[in-house]
Structures are given as structure tokens and as C-alpha cells.
Scaffold this active site. Structure first.
Site, PDB file in Angstrom:
ATOM      1  N   GLU A 203       0.794  -1.219   0.000  1.00 16.76           N
ATOM      2  CA  GLU A 203       0.000   0.000   0.000  1.00 16.76           C
ATOM      3  C   GLU A 203       0.837   1.286   0.000  1.00 16.76           C
ATOM      4  O   GLU A 203       0.705   2.149   0.884  1.00 16.76           O
ATOM      5  CB  GLU A 203      -0.969  -0.009   1.177  1.00 16.76           C
ATOM      6  CG  GLU A 203      -1.901  -1.183   1.131  1.00 16.76           C
ATOM      7  CD  GLU A 203      -3.092  -1.037   2.057  1.00 16.76           C
ATOM      8  OE1 GLU A 203      -3.012  -0.257   3.015  1.00 16.76           O
ATOM      9  OE2 GLU A 203      -4.113  -1.710   1.808  1.00 16.76           O
ATOM     10  N   GLU A 378      -5.245  -8.669   0.890  1.00 16.79           N
ATOM     11  CA  GLU A 378      -5.893  -8.292   2.157  1.00 16.79           C
ATOM     12  C   GLU A 378      -7.393  -8.137   1.965  1.00 16.79           C
ATOM     13  O   GLU A 378      -7.827  -7.543   0.973  1.00 16.79           O
ATOM     14  CB  GLU A 378      -5.355  -6.967   2.724  1.00 16.79           C
ATOM     15  CG  GLU A 378      -4.058  -7.089   3.463  1.00 16.79           C
ATOM     16  CD  GLU A 378      -3.600  -5.769   4.045  1.00 16.79           C
ATOM     17  OE1 GLU A 378      -4.430  -4.947   4.484  1.00 16.79           O
ATOM     18  OE2 GLU A 378      -2.365  -5.532   4.034  1.00 16.79           O
TER      19      GLU A 378
END
Ligand code: PGI
Length: 479
Positions: A203, A378
Site C-alpha cells: 500500500e 488483504e
């Protein structure tokens, strides 16, 4: 098709800083995030929770109990992050720092063996021990190089927050491009045989988004500057690109990147639709096009990704605003905790909206644009009571299956997360684990762990569980 592909992997994702600490000998206090969450002013201002990561689940010591639980649950893949600050608590040698500063570092075998003299041998050997334990249980490993903390000798976020000029400005200092590529190459150099794939970063968009734009998120350095945000974005793109090239000289294994995604929905489909396309290109394609198609201004010639990690939790509701857009509170990530949104969707313990159909559409967006293999790296919910998680789990896994049946090459689903852990600025209160732990750090399974075991061992959503592919009943529990 009801079954997942034969080689599809169900597993979990985890990061170092959030899960490793919990015992005195597991301490890693040489990272900027460690400094950040201990900073008195950050705690007094409420920017961070005041919870301490050193009180975490202690994966560094009891990794075997994590892995036993995963094996018992029938999981076949783990994405685990290594911590730069553990492996190199002290700076790289002067010469390397100087070369990186004038962008003249040559990443080759002798500089990698040179780093053997500076690495923390105990930390290196312990990571190798942990990863061997995973391998011995026939669980495939994806090693991720960076999941937000940087070593303190690179990053002093409190000074940056105060606007004090410092060389230790993390991703703002161009030297980090070569230093990150060197660090990532070193990990491959030492651990190549332990992983089936590698990821450079987790991320990156959150690093510059929460660090320099959403500065109330509690992420370092909490310094409002769109100029700094784009500087960091460019350095991160360059760093991934150089790391990819250097890593691929040492391994044929796939190298990817893991990205925070949301599904953009229009408040009024009649009026707000072109805001969606603009948001998608700002939030996703402006990061991935340079890496995949190339970007002259950044000196990237494309093809710097073998796979894409899709992190997905919920959607974002948009409204057109001039020729731009704004995201609306009350939906997606910005719902209120434990209630119901205007769209009659329940929200989690931290207010994130239940929106499983978005995962299919995000996967298809990437597949239609790039045709690159993907992992869902995720997906999960902060749900201490495990009230929604059974429905959340099944409905998002069903969403992945729909994308696969539409032709998308998704190779695995990794849940966030196996065990409760330190949720950054929020501390320990959000419970994302399929498994919790008590004051003696003993693991206990939430009911959803059994649901996930059933799915992972049968490689399908069995008929008895199909009813969970739905919005959970919203009854008396909700105000
Ligand atoms: O918030 C749950 C997890 C974190 O524990 C992971 O470290 C991080 O990779 C991760 N990303 C997201 C979605 C984007 C996001 C990041 C930070 C804060 C809020 C949303 C959710 N999560």
C-alpha cells in the site's frame, strides 16, 4: 463453477511491526513508526492511541503457534513482511549512503555480500528460521519488503511533522530510491529459496495519502502537503522500479506490489458517473500505468510488475464536484461504527461499510486493464464479536469466485488477518483477527476461523455455508 481452481491458495497476510513484538527480546525500537507511536505530543493530541506495539501478540517468539493454527485451518499461503529496521538497525556504510545520495550506487553481488557485515545476524537468522517453519508446513510464502516502518536512520517523522529540515525525511529524500532497491535485493539474495513470490511494498498509496493528505489518520509525518505527497509517490514508483530490476537479476520468481483499493460508487448514477472514471485513474491507474506501461518523466520503461496484490475492504461513495469529485462520509471507510448506512449496509467496529460486491468489480477493473495475475492480499473486518465476519468472509470469497468465473487470473485469497494485531494509529482496539489472544498470548479461535477452515480445506463455499453469502441480518444489536 463452484470450486476454486486446483492451485488456488487460501491464506493470510501479516506485517512485522503489527505482529512481531510482545516479548522483551522481540523489541524493535529502531523504526520511525516505533518512535511515532511513542511520541508524547502524538499521544496527547490523540493522533495515536497510546497503545504500545511492544504489547503485541509476539509473533517473533511464538510464530510456531501462529503457523500451527494456520496449518490446522488448512491454509496454504502466507504473505509476511520483513522489517528493514530489524535487519539494519544501524545505517548502511558511509560509502553506500554517499553513492545513493548521488544516485551512483551499483547494486551487484559484491555490494550485497558487503552488506553481510552490517546486517543484524540474529534478526536475519531468526527470519530465516520463521520462514523455514512455514516452508516445512507446506505453506507457500510471499515475502513483502516494506509495510510502512522505515529505519530511524532514514526517517525522523517528528521533525518532518514540525517542519524542521532534516536529511532523515524518509521517502522525501531521493537517496531512498537506491537504498530501498539495495535492501530489497539483499532480502532476495539471502532468502530467495524460502519464498514462491516477492512483493516490494504494501500500500504505497497509503504511505503518501495518509502521511501528507489525510493527516488526521495518525500516520507519520502528519504534514499537509500535496507537493510532498506527489514527491513521495514519484520516489516510491522509482524505488519499486529499480528494486524490481535488481531483484529480477537474482531470482526468476514473480515480483509484485500490494495496493490499497476501494470500489468507487456514484451517489447518483445519473449525475455522478464520470467522477468514477476520474477517481479510478487518480487512485489506481496513475500508479500502475507508469510501472506497467512506462513513464518517461520518471525514467521507468514499463513491465515492472509480474503480479498485483489487491487489498480491498469496502467501497467509497463519490459525488461529482465541478470537474472533480468528493467522497461522502457515512459510507465505505467513513461510516460510523457498529451501525447501518443509508444503503442499509452494516458497518464494522471501526465504521467500515459491508460491501462485498466491490471486490469482484475491482478485480475485473485490473484484469481488463492489465491482464496480470493477481492475489487478493488483504480483506477482512474489525469485528471483535465475530458478528459479521462469517458473512463478510463468505460474501467476499464468493465475490472473488465470480471474478474468476469471468476469466480473471486470481491465484489466492489472503485474509487480513490470522491473529489480532496492532492497528497503527488505532492501536489494539480493532480486532481484525480470525484468532484472538489472551493476556498470556494464548491463541483462541473466533467462529469465523472454522468457517474459513471449511472453505480452505474444501476449496469451495460448501452448500451449508452458501447462506452466508449475504448481508448479515441487522437486528437489535444495531442502534
Ligand atoms: O486496517 C486493516 C489493515 C492494516 O492492518 C494493514 O496493515 C494495511 O495494509 C491495511 N490497509 C487497509 C485498507 C486501506 C487503509 C489503510 C490504513 C487505514 C485505513 C484504510 C486496511 N489495512
Amino acid at each position: 463453477e463452484n470450486n476454486f481452481p486446483e492451485d488456488f491458495k487460501f491464506g493470510w497476510s501479516q506485517s512485522g511491526f503489527q505482529s512481531e513484538m510482545g516479548y522483551d527480546n522481540a523489541m524493535d525500537d529502531k523504526s520511525d513508526w516505533y518512535v511515532w507511536v511513542h511520541d508524547k505530543e502524538n499521544i496527547q493530541s490523540g493522533l495515536v492511541s497510546g497503545d504500545m506495539p511492544e504489547n503485541g501478540p509476539g509473533y517473533w517468539n511464538n510464530y510456531k503457534s501462529f503457523h500451527e493454527a494456520a496449518q490446522n485451518m488448512g491454509l496454504k499461503m502466507a504473505r509476511i513482511g520483513v522489517e528493514w529496521s530489524r535487519l539494519f538497525p544501524e545505517p548502511f556504510p558511509e560509502k553506500i549512503m554517499a553513492d545513493a545520495k548521488n544516485n551512483s550506487l551499483e547494486i551487484n553481488n559484491n555490494i550485497l555480500s558487503e552488506l553481510d557485515k552490517y546486517v543484524n545476524k540474529d534478526a536475519l537468522n531468526h527470519y530465516i528460521e520463521i520462514f523455514n517453519d512455514i516452508k516445512n508446513r507446506n505453506i507457500d510464502l510471499i515475502i513483502n519488503m516494506y509495510h510502512w516502518p522505515l529505519p530511524v536512520w532514514l526517517s525522523d517523522p517528528v521533525s518532518v511533522r514540525k517542519g524542521i529540515k532534516t536529511e532523515r525525511s524518509g521517502w522525501l529524500n531521493d537517496r531512498i530510491v537506491q537504498l530501498f532497491a539495495l535492501f530489497s535485493s539483499y532480502i532476495v539474495y539471502k532468502m530467495e529459496d524460502l519464498a514462491v513470490a516477492f512483493s516490494t511494498m504494501n500500500e504505497p498509496n497509503v504511505v503518501y495519502g495518509n502521511g501528507f493528505i489525510n493527516i488526521k489518520s495518525g500516520f507519520p509525518p502528519s504534514y499537509l502537503s500535496s507537493e510532498f505527497a506527489s514527491k513521495v509517490k514519484n520516489n516510491i514508483l522509482k524505488a519499486h522500479s529499480l528494486a524490481y530490476d535488481s531483484m529480477k537479476k537474482i531470482t526468476d520468481k514473480p515480483v509484485g506490489i500490494i495496493y490499497a483499493n476501494t470500489y468507487f460508487t456514484p451517489l447518483d448514477p445519473e449525475k455522478d458517473n464520470d467522477a468514477i472514471a476520474k477517481a479510478d485513474s487518480d487512485a489506481k491507474w496513475s500508479f500502475f500505468d507508469p510501472l506497467i506501461k512506462g513513464d518517461k518523466s520518471l525514467g521507468i520503461n514499463g513491465n515492472k510488475l509480474d503480479w498485483i496484490g489487491i487489498n480491498y475492504y469496502t467501497r467509497t461513495m463519490l459525488r461529482k464536484d465541478g470537474d472533480g469529485y468528493i467522497s461522502l462520509k457515512g459510507y465505505g471507510h467513513s461510516g460510523s461504527p457498529n451501525t447501518v448506512t443509508n444503503d442499509k449496509r452494516p458497518t464494522s467496529d471501526i465504521g467500515w461499510e459491508f460491501y462485498p460486491e466491490g471486490l469482484e468489480y475491482v478485480i475485473m477493473n485490473y484484469w481488463n486493464r492489465y491482464k496480470l495475475p493477481m492475489y487478493v492480499t488483504e480483506n477482512g473486518i474489525a469485528d471483535n464479536g465475530d458478528y459479521q465476519r462469517p458473512y463478510y468472509l463468505v460474501s467476499h470469497i464468493a465475490s472473488v469466485l465470480r471474478a474468476i468465473n469471468k476469466g480473471a487470473n486470481v491465484k489466492g485469497y489472503l485474509h487480513w488477518s490470522l491473529v489480532d494485531n496492532y492497528e497503527w494509529a488505532l492501536g489494539f482496539s480493532p480486532k481484525f483477527g480470525l484468532i484472538g489472544y489472551d493476556e498470556n498470548k494464548k491463541l483462541y479461535w473466533r467462529p469465523s476461523a472454522l468457517v474459513y477452515k471449511e472453505i480452505a480445506t474444501k476449496n469451495c463455499i460448501s452448500p451449508e455455508l452458501k447462506h452466508l453469502d449475504s448481508i448479515p441480518p441487522i437486528n437489535g444489536l444495531r442502534k
